[in-house]
Design an enzyme around this catalytic site. Sequence first.
Site, short mmCIF file in Angstrom:
data_model
loop_
_atom_site.label_atom_id
_atom_site.label_comp_id
_atom_site.label_asym_id
_atom_site.label_seq_id
_atom_site.Cartn_x
_atom_site.Cartn_y
_atom_site.Cartn_z
N GLY B 15 -47.86 -68.17 -48.67
CA GLY B 15 -48.00 -69.53 -49.15
C GLY B 15 -49.42 -69.85 -49.55
CB THR B 16 -52.10 -69.10 -50.46
OG1 THR B 16 -52.35 -69.71 -49.22
CG2 THR B 16 -53.44 -68.96 -51.16
CB THR B 17 -52.46 -70.31 -55.85
OG1 THR B 17 -51.14 -70.78 -55.85
CG2 THR B 17 -52.75 -69.58 -57.14
N GLY B 146 -48.31 -68.14 -55.02
CA GLY B 146 -48.46 -68.82 -56.31
C GLY B 146 -48.85 -67.89 -57.43
#
Lengths: 245, 236
Positions: B15-17, B146
């Site tokens: 969960g992240t970019t 992401g």
Amino acid sequence: MNLADSTQAMNNLLGSEADSQRTLYPYVTGTSVVGIKYKDGILLAADMGGSYGSTLRYKTVERLKPVGKHSIIGASGEISDFQEIMRYLDELILYDNMWDDGNSLGPKEVHNYLTRMMYNRRNKFNPLWNSLVLGGVKNGQKYLGTVSMIGVHYEDNHVATGFGNHLARPILRDEWHENLTFEEGVKLLEKCMRVLLYRDRSAVNKLQIAKITEAGVTISQPYALKTSWDLSAFKNPTAGAEGSW
Amino acid sequence: MDVSSGDVNGPHSMGTTIIGVTYDGGVVLGADSRTSTGMYVANRASDKITQLTDNVYVCRSGSAADSQIVSDYVRYFLHQHTIQLGQPSTVKVAANLVRLLSYSNKNMLQTGLIVGGWDKYEGGKIYGIPLGGTVLELPFTIGGSGSSYLYGFFDQAWKEGMTREEAEQLVVKAVSLAIARDGASGGVVRTVTINKDGVTRKFYAGDTLPLWHEELEPQNSLLDTLSAASPEPMIS
């Protein structure tokens, strides 16, 4: 040793994959719906997101729909199941109109129909994967209820589905009161939707608000909310604490 | 209420970019600011770009705990290394220290990292260190859940020899595009630019980011448009 037996038993209960279509898990889903009673009727709010797992795939999904003259429905969960529910409801209203007897189904009746539909599907292990909010006004009586995918149903002055239960309802418990004006109601719903936008991963910044009164149903054009990010704590949260979050 | 299932044995998407990009004279690191526990956003303004030394930073993705502990250890080792060396450590050393931890603990850790910085020998450098502990020195790299949405974008938009401004704009645009489509990314865009003159932190808040397809201009309330427009802005 008993594993083979129980698997067989379960398979008999569940039927083979090829026999029937069953919703095992949802694919395209909508998130929270929030509803409140106010002075002249009911207000519902929902965003227009259709998530595909963690992807925000569709951003113009209408999750609030009128039902006949006296009700509005808001749905979260699997969008295809909601579309199926709308087909059933439109048929229900059509048959009601065909009697041409001056009577029309009110929100209480529609809510009951939805409850039976959801519960009976649940009993067949083939649920409609939705949580629904049903609101309406008939003969001056306001009605606001909810039904879950397993048939749990109740009415209240304010209801919500999904994350709305955890994030919006505490706000409503604190700030809702009898005889909210339209403006107060909209502001209160927007407050809830903004918190959901901050804290619900599947929320999308495009929403609609639906209003139902004795006069009829109106659903707003889609719009987006302003958000606040300029608190000083957000600018440099790890200054002096490298490696924290 | 919602059941998100899928292949539980497949690689875990994080969960992240996060993004790291080199430009003529330095590097730009970028990240979103969302930390989620399940579907709840635990922190909407996290700082995922963490300092290792004065001239080397790391973008963290995946497990918050794993990425924090790895960066804490590397910061500690790099501090000792800097004292013993008598001068700022190189970006390559920082990346290798991360590799030593990521590779030897590959069965237990779940974190993808992007190490970026500037040193006097090699200039600006970016190292991608995904799950498993592979180290790749690259002109740019992307990571986190992401990033899936950005491969096509970078294939088209990346150019060798960009200026600092071009690189920063590219990173902000990219993170903002990923935020638009990845539920696990969101909040603000943070960037850290590192070159011979030092380190600059920037912060791009929600409303200052560009609007993409199907996104609308934010407003204070529905009531503003209702009073401004006439008869029926609400349709039935």
